[in-house]
Write an enzyme that holds these catalytic residues in place. Structure first.
Site, short mmCIF file in Angstrom:
data_model
loop_
_atom_site.label_atom_id
_atom_site.label_comp_id
_atom_site.label_asym_id
_atom_site.label_seq_id
_atom_site.Cartn_x
_atom_site.Cartn_y
_atom_site.Cartn_z
N GLU A 1 -9.01 4.20 -2.33
CA GLU A 1 -7.77 3.94 -3.07
C GLU A 1 -8.07 3.27 -4.42
O GLU A 1 -9.12 2.68 -4.61
CB GLU A 1 -6.85 3.02 -2.25
N ASP B 1 -9.10 0.40 1.92
CA ASP B 1 -8.12 -0.06 2.91
C ASP B 1 -8.64 0.33 4.30
O ASP B 1 -8.24 1.34 4.87
CB ASP B 1 -6.77 0.60 2.60
N LYS C 1 -4.56 -2.07 10.29
CA LYS C 1 -4.95 -2.14 8.88
C LYS C 1 -5.09 -3.57 8.34
O LYS C 1 -5.72 -3.75 7.30
CB LYS C 1 -3.92 -1.40 8.02
N GLU D 1 -9.63 12.53 7.77
CA GLU D 1 -9.47 13.86 7.18
C GLU D 1 -10.79 14.61 7.09
O GLU D 1 -10.85 15.81 7.36
CB GLU D 1 -8.86 13.74 5.78
N ARG E 1 2.32 17.14 13.04
CA ARG E 1 3.41 18.11 12.87
C ARG E 1 2.86 19.35 12.15
O ARG E 1 3.06 19.51 10.95
CB ARG E 1 4.54 17.52 12.02
N GLU F 1 -10.47 3.93 3.61
CA GLU F 1 -9.50 4.69 2.82
C GLU F 1 -9.82 4.46 1.35
O GLU F 1 -9.90 3.32 0.89
CB GLU F 1 -8.06 4.27 3.14
N ASP G 1 0.84 -1.19 0.00
CA ASP G 1 0.00 0.00 0.00
C ASP G 1 0.88 1.24 0.00
O ASP G 1 1.67 1.45 0.92
CB ASP G 1 -0.93 -0.01 1.22
N GLN H 1 -4.01 1.97 15.11
CA GLN H 1 -2.91 2.35 14.22
C GLN H 1 -1.98 3.36 14.90
O GLN H 1 -0.75 3.23 14.84
CB GLN H 1 -3.48 2.95 12.94
N THR I 1 -4.48 6.32 0.34
CA THR I 1 -5.65 7.19 0.38
C THR I 1 -5.53 8.34 -0.60
O THR I 1 -4.54 9.06 -0.59
CB THR I 1 -5.81 7.76 1.80
N HIS J 1 -3.42 13.92 1.17
CA HIS J 1 -3.60 12.99 2.29
C HIS J 1 -2.40 13.08 3.25
O HIS J 1 -2.58 13.22 4.46
CB HIS J 1 -3.74 11.56 1.77
N THR K 1 -9.17 -5.53 3.67
CA THR K 1 -9.00 -4.62 2.54
C THR K 1 -9.98 -5.11 1.48
O THR K 1 -9.89 -6.27 1.08
CB THR K 1 -7.56 -4.69 1.99
N ARG L 1 -8.05 3.72 13.39
CA ARG L 1 -7.10 4.82 13.63
C ARG L 1 -6.50 4.80 15.03
O ARG L 1 -5.34 5.17 15.21
CB ARG L 1 -7.79 6.17 13.41
MN MN Z 1 -4.10 2.77 2.79
#
Ligand code: MN
Length: 454
Positions: free
Chosen positions: A218, A250, A270, A392, A160, A216, A144, A257, A378, A151, A274, A254
């Site tokens: 994709e 996917d 994850k 997001e 950050r 996600e 992936d 993760q 993503t 993203h 999928t 969270r």
């Molecule tokens: Mn992904």
């Protein structure tokens, strides 16, 4: 725009008749016109018989196994005819791109309006609504990527704020190795996974069902013919190693993760599921929808030579439009349709082309194998409601997404069904559809762990 017109001309030269005797293929807006002919593996619903290879045409699909058995594929090689009778696509696509081009040309002739074999082909056609699909390849490895600048920036900001996009992002495609065993077919349910996570920021460490289940959005490519270990696939040859494109969800937990990725990459957050769409849309079908590569236009640092080529720069991108829908249990209860919650575009939102992903994956001598799945990561666009995941869309769960029936979501709830669908379209009305990846979330209970649910 010039690039699109030029490739359209080439596209139209292949055959004089561009319509099919299958009328539903010629209806404007059809996902499966004669120009698409995507591959799948299927069997009649609840039949329990072995899966077989099929090709989509309009609302129908053509049984390739039976076509091979009754001699409709004569003129193709013995290897091709044999591989068309398998239950997965690996052997067929392992024969290489030229073999698949020849097979598609043969099938186009069989399915055209002026086909010589209409009465022989007709009994081999079946309604897509009356079949069940299987994951089309035996997938040995699933990688992936992390190819969308938006993203990476949106998620990076949460950790950050000053340097959301890390300096390596635009120098090479970034990826992690995912889990192939839990790649499942569209329609399979997803049981809410359990794991360890901190409850809230800096909160207590807990074990239990995830509170932050996400999707996600994709695009994926399957590898056709692979490469021997210690060899690399050059960028301009990369697409010869791609079988075709599918839609990927996917699923991600969270909270699990973010606790486990300190400092290693995604794992239990994850690898529980999928979901892929049934169809493998070949790159040959996508030729009219080529677009320039983003990385060569927007890259700040000079790219290494193996990630650059004139061909990739001009037409490495694919104008795939992707829409994501949510249907909650409350919507289902009153018969309300699923609601579109976000829309992305692969050629705009992926910094890297599929060719660059393959070239980078093998530049160190890593061997890809037929059926390997490479997903884009993503895909998030630059504006509201183009973000490719709830993390997001809801700004990390702080701003709930409001649905038209008054409900809201921070993350997915039990019973929610997520559907991702994709298509390419030209202003002239030509269209190629990819079908959809759909999955419903089931509650996590000790009883249903590890058991099939319907
Ligand atoms: Mn992904």
């Amino acid at each position: 725009m010039t690039a699109i017109n030029a490739s359209l001309d080439t596209h139209a030269m292949g055959s004089t008749t561009t319509t099919s005797f299958v009328e539903s293929a010629n209806v404007p807006g059809s996902n499966f016109p004669l120009q698409n002919l995507p591959f799948c593996v299927y069997r009649p619903c609840s039949s329990g018989v072995p899966f077989r290879i099929g090709v989509g045409i309009g609302s129908l699909l053509l049984d390739l196994r039976q076509a091979a058995r009754i001699g409709l594929l004569q003129g193709l090689s013995a290897e091709q005819i044999e591989a068309c009778q398998h239950s997965q696509l690996n052997s067929l696509f392992n024969l290489g791109r030229a073999s698949m081009v020849a097979l598609r040309e043969h099938l186009t002739a069989l399915l055209r309006s002026d086909s010589m074999d209409i009465e022989t082909v007709k009994p081999l056609l079946m309604e897509q609504s009356q079949v069940e699909f299987d994951v089309p390849f035996a997938i040995g490895d699933y990688t992936d990527f992390f190819a969308s600048v938006n993203h990476a920036t949106n998620v990076g900001k949460m950790y950050r704020p000053d340097t959301p996009l890390l300096p390596n992002f635009k120098t090479q495609p970034l990826a992690y190795h995912g889990r192939a065993s839990s790649v499942v077919m569209s329609g399979d349910t997803v049981v809410r996974p359990r794991g360890n996570y901190r409850d809230g920021h800096g909160g207590e460490l807990k074990f239990g069902p995830t509170n932050r289940l996400d999707f996600e959005v994709e695009i994926g490519v399957y590898i056709g013919r692979g490469n021997p270990r210690n060899t690399s696939i050059a960028l301009d040859e990369a697409e010869d190693h791609i079988a075709g494109v599918c839609v990927v969800n996917d699923w991600s937990a969270r909270d699990i993760q973010s606790w486990e990725t300190q400092p290693l990459g995604p794992f239990l957050g994850k690898n529980f599921a999928t979901t892929v769409s049934p169809w493998v849309v070949t790159l040959d079908a996508l030729e009219p929808y080529r677009q320039p590569a983003v990385s060569e236009a927007q890259g700040e640092a000079a790219l290494s030579d193996y990630l650059r080529s004139p061909r990739n720069q001009v037409k490495g991108g694919l104008a795939i439009q992707i829409e994501t829908y949510l249907q909650t249990p409350a919507m289902r209860e009153v018969g309300a349709p699923r609601e579109m919650i976000t829309a992305a575009r692969f050629d705009r939102d992926s910094f890297w082309t599929v060719g660059q992903m393959v070239a980078h994956h093998t530049v160190n001598g890593c061997n890809l194998r037929t059926g390997d799945l490479l997903a884009s990561g993503t895909l998030s666009g630059p504006t509201e409601r183009t973000e490719g995941c709830l993390l997001e869309l809801t700004r990390g769960g702080t701003v709930p997404l409001t649905l038209s029936n008054g409900e809201s979501r921070r993350f997915l709830e039990d019973g929610d069904e997520v559907t991702i669908t994709a298509f390419c379209a030209l202003e002239t009305g030509e269209r190629i559809g990819f079908g959809e990846s759909t999955g419903r979330v089931l509650a996590s209970t000790p009883n249903n762990l590890g058991k099939e649910q319907s």
